[in-house]
Motif scaffolding. Structure first.
Motif, short mmCIF file in Angstrom:
data_model
loop_
_atom_site.label_atom_id
_atom_site.label_comp_id
_atom_site.label_asym_id
_atom_site.label_seq_id
_atom_site.Cartn_x
_atom_site.Cartn_y
_atom_site.Cartn_z
N TRP A 255 2.24 -19.03 -66.38
CA TRP A 255 3.58 -19.35 -66.91
C TRP A 255 3.61 -20.83 -67.27
O TRP A 255 3.39 -21.67 -66.39
CB TRP A 255 4.66 -19.10 -65.87
N PRO A 256 3.89 -21.19 -68.51
CA PRO A 256 3.92 -22.61 -68.88
C PRO A 256 4.84 -23.44 -67.98
O PRO A 256 4.52 -24.59 -67.66
CB PRO A 256 4.42 -22.59 -70.33
N ASP A 257 5.95 -22.86 -67.57
CA ASP A 257 6.92 -23.67 -66.82
C ASP A 257 6.69 -23.65 -65.32
O ASP A 257 7.50 -24.19 -64.56
CB ASP A 257 8.34 -23.24 -67.17
N LYS A 258 5.58 -23.06 -64.86
CA LYS A 258 5.16 -23.24 -63.47
C LYS A 258 4.12 -24.36 -63.36
O LYS A 258 3.65 -24.66 -62.27
CB LYS A 258 4.57 -21.94 -62.91
N ASN A 259 3.78 -24.98 -64.50
CA ASN A 259 2.76 -26.01 -64.51
C ASN A 259 3.35 -27.37 -64.14
O ASN A 259 4.35 -27.81 -64.72
CB ASN A 259 2.11 -26.11 -65.89
N TRP A 260 2.72 -28.03 -63.20
CA TRP A 260 3.06 -29.42 -62.86
C TRP A 260 2.42 -30.31 -63.91
O TRP A 260 1.28 -30.03 -64.37
CB TRP A 260 2.51 -29.73 -61.48
N PRO A 261 3.09 -31.38 -64.36
CA PRO A 261 2.53 -32.21 -65.43
C PRO A 261 1.15 -32.78 -65.09
O PRO A 261 0.87 -33.12 -63.94
CB PRO A 261 3.56 -33.34 -65.57
N VAL A 262 0.31 -32.87 -66.11
CA VAL A 262 -1.04 -33.39 -65.94
C VAL A 262 -1.03 -34.78 -65.34
O VAL A 262 -1.81 -35.10 -64.42
CB VAL A 262 -1.77 -33.39 -67.30
N GLU A 263 -0.13 -35.65 -65.83
CA GLU A 263 -0.09 -37.02 -65.33
C GLU A 263 0.33 -37.08 -63.86
O GLU A 263 -0.06 -38.00 -63.13
CB GLU A 263 0.86 -37.88 -66.18
N SER A 264 1.09 -36.09 -63.41
CA SER A 264 1.49 -36.05 -62.00
C SER A 264 0.28 -35.72 -61.13
O SER A 264 0.11 -36.30 -60.04
CB SER A 264 2.60 -35.03 -61.80
N PHE A 265 -0.54 -34.78 -61.58
CA PHE A 265 -1.77 -34.50 -60.85
C PHE A 265 -2.63 -35.75 -60.75
O PHE A 265 -3.16 -36.07 -59.68
CB PHE A 265 -2.56 -33.39 -61.55
N ARG A 266 -2.78 -36.45 -61.87
CA ARG A 266 -3.63 -37.65 -61.88
C ARG A 266 -3.10 -38.68 -60.89
O ARG A 266 -3.87 -39.25 -60.10
CB ARG A 266 -3.68 -38.25 -63.28
N THR A 267 -1.80 -38.91 -60.88
CA THR A 267 -1.20 -39.90 -59.99
C THR A 267 -1.36 -39.51 -58.52
O THR A 267 -1.65 -40.35 -57.67
CB THR A 267 0.30 -40.07 -60.31
N ALA A 268 -1.19 -38.23 -58.23
CA ALA A 268 -1.27 -37.77 -56.84
C ALA A 268 -2.69 -37.83 -56.30
O ALA A 268 -2.90 -38.02 -55.10
CB ALA A 268 -0.73 -36.35 -56.74
N LEU A 269 -3.68 -37.67 -57.19
CA LEU A 269 -5.07 -37.56 -56.74
C LEU A 269 -5.84 -38.87 -56.79
O LEU A 269 -6.86 -39.01 -56.09
CB LEU A 269 -5.80 -36.52 -57.60
N CYS A 270 -5.38 -39.82 -57.58
CA CYS A 270 -6.22 -40.99 -57.86
C CYS A 270 -6.48 -41.86 -56.63
O CYS A 270 -7.50 -42.55 -56.57
CB CYS A 270 -5.61 -41.82 -59.00
N LYS A 271 -5.58 -41.84 -55.65
CA LYS A 271 -5.74 -42.71 -54.48
C LYS A 271 -6.43 -42.03 -53.30
O LYS A 271 -6.59 -42.64 -52.24
CB LYS A 271 -4.37 -43.24 -54.05
N LEU A 272 -6.81 -40.78 -53.47
CA LEU A 272 -7.54 -40.12 -52.39
C LEU A 272 -8.92 -40.76 -52.23
O LEU A 272 -9.58 -41.10 -53.23
CB LEU A 272 -7.71 -38.64 -52.69
N PRO A 273 -9.37 -40.95 -51.01
CA PRO A 273 -10.69 -41.58 -50.81
C PRO A 273 -11.83 -40.72 -51.33
O PRO A 273 -11.71 -39.49 -51.40
CB PRO A 273 -10.76 -41.75 -49.29
N GLU A 274 -12.94 -41.36 -51.65
CA GLU A 274 -14.09 -40.65 -52.20
C GLU A 274 -14.67 -39.63 -51.23
O GLU A 274 -15.34 -38.69 -51.65
CB GLU A 274 -15.18 -41.65 -52.60
#
Length: 351
Positions: free
Chosen positions: A201-220
Motif C-alpha cells: 500500500w503506498p500510504d503504509k510507506n514511511w518516507p525514505v528520508e525518515s528511514f535514512r535519518t533513523a538509521l544513519c546514527k546506528l553504530p557500525e
C-alpha cells in the motif's frame, strides 16, 4: 458432532500477511481433529508459504492476480474460463466443508463451485459473500483478524484456540542463512538489523528520508541489511545515498521461504505493515513495526517479541489503500528520532 475424518477446503487466496494469519485456522483444526483432511486454495506469491505447512494435506494454487486483471480489462470470457477450469479441478476432489477465510464475492463463489455442502464464513459483510455461505461464525468484539478468522471454527465445536502462525521450511533451507549471509559480507557473529522499507500500500510507506535519518546514527556494529522485492531497490538506493555508514541490500535475491530462513539469524526486523512482518513473526524474529493507516490491534503479531510505533496523527487506522487527503500524513508524522530511540532500546544501546 465429530469431524475427525471430514474433508475440508480452506479458501484464503491472498495476501502474504492474511494467509499467514489464516494458518491459525488450519492449525487449530488439526489440533482438534488430527485425522481430518485439509485442502487449501491459495494464490501466488502467498501460496509459497504454505508448501511445507504440516497442517495442510493438499495445496491447490490458483492465480487470482490473472483473474483480477482479466476482470479489470473486461476480458470476461477469459475470467469465466478460469472459473470453469477451477471448478473442474475442485470437482476432482470431494469436500464436506468449505471454510471461506477471505469473505469476498469471489471466494464465496469459489466455495460454492467446490461442491461442499456445508460452507462456513466469518461474520463480515463483504461483497455479498454471505449469499454463498450456509452458515457463519459468531460475531465478536475483538477486531484482530486472527481471532476473527478463527470464529469460522466455532460451528465445528472448536472454541479453545492457539493463535500461533505456522510457517515451515524445507530441509534444504536448514543452513541457507549460514551460507547466504557471509557470501554477502554479513557476519553471523554481529547483530543484524533487517530493514524492509516498502509495502504493497503506498500510504503504509514511511518516507525514505525518515528511514535514512533513523538509521544513519546506528553504530557500525549493528549490521544493516535491506530486504524487499526487486522493484524496491530504487528506494533502498535512495536510503543508502547519504547514509554515511555501511549497509547491504539483498532485495530481490531471495524467495519468500529463503527470506524466512534468513530471519532465523536476524536480531530485529524494522518494517511497516507488510508481508515480511508476518513472515518474521512466524519465524519468531523480533520486530519493530511502523503503523499509520492500519493498526496492530487489527493486524499486528499477537505473540512474540514485537514492538509497535503508532502514528501520533489524528487521522490513523482508516484502513484505506489510498490516503483520502493524498498527503500520507499519518506515516509522515512518525518521528525518525522516536524510531532511532526504539532501535537503540532493542539493541540495548544508549540513545
Amino acid at each position: 458432532m465429530n469431524f475427525e475424518h471430514s474433508r475440508f477446503l480452506i479458501v484464503r487466496l491472498s495476501s502474504i500477511g492474511d494467509v499467514l494469519h489464516a494458518t491459525t485456522v488450519a492449525h487449530n483444526l488439526k489440533l482438534h481433529y488430527p485425522s481430518c483432511h485439509i485442502t487449501w486454495l491459495a494464490s501466488p506469491p502467498a501460496s509459497e508459504l504454505l508448501q511445507y505447512n504440516p497442517d495442510i494435506d493438499r495445496l491447490l494454487v490458483w492465480d487470482r492476480s490473472r483473474f483480477d486483471k482479466a476482470v479489470a480489462g473486461r476480458r470476461l470470457r477469459e475470467a469465466f474460463g478460469m472459473l470453469r477450469t477451477l471448478r473442474k479441478e475442485l470437482h476432482g476432489y470431494t469436500f464436506d466443508i468449505a471454510l471461506d477465510i477471505q469473505c469476498l464475492f469471489l471466494t464465496g463463489l469459489i466455495t460454492r463451485l467446490s461442491g461442499a455442502p456445508r460452507r462456513i464464513g466469518i461474520y463480515e459483510r463483504h461483497e455479498f459473500n454471505h449469499l454463498f455461505m450456509t452458515e457463519r461464525g459468531p460475531a465478536i468484539d475483538d477486531p484482530h483478524k486472527i481471532r476473527r478468522y478463527m470464529t469460522s471454527l466455532a460451528p465445528l465445536g472448536i472454541h479453545t484456540l492457539e493463535p500461533a502462525l505456522i510457517l515451515a521450511l524445507p530441509p534444504k533451507l536448514e543452513h541457507f542463512a549460514e551460507e547466504f549471509l557471509p557470501s554477502h559480507g554479513i557476519s553471523l557473529a554481529k547483530p543484524i538489523l533487517m530493514v524492509n522499507i516498502r509495502t504493497t500500500w503506498p500510504d503504509k510507506n514511511w518516507p525514505v528520508e525518515s528511514f535514512r535519518t533513523a538509521l544513519c546514527k546506528l553504530p557500525e556494529e549493528i549490521q544493516l541489511v535491506f530486504c524487499g522485492a526487486p522493484k524496491d531497490q530504487h528506494y533502498i538506493d535512495e536510503v543508502l545515498q547519504g547514509l554515511s555508514r555501511s549497509a547491504v541490500s539483498i532485495a530481490g535475491k531471495t524467495s519468500l521461504l529463503e527470506l524466512a530462513a534468513l530471519f532465523r539469524e536476524t536480531d530485529l526486523l524494522l518494517t511497516g505493515d507488510t508481508g515480511p512482518l508476518y513472515i518474521a513473526a512466524a519465524m519468531g524474529t523480533p520486530t519493530l513495526s511502523l503503523w499509520g493507516p492500519t493498526h496492530p490491534t487489527i493486524y499486528g503479531p499477537l505473540t512474540g517479541p514485537h514492538s509497535f510505533i503508532l502514528s501520533p496523527h489524528d487521522c490513523t487506522s482508516c484502513c484505506k489503500t489510498r490516503c483520502r487527503d493524498k498527503t500520507n500524513a499519518c506515516m509522515q508524522a512518525i518521528s525518525p528520532k522516536i524510531v532511532f530511540q526504539h532501535l537503540c532500546s532493542c539493541f540495548h544501546l544508549p540513545a
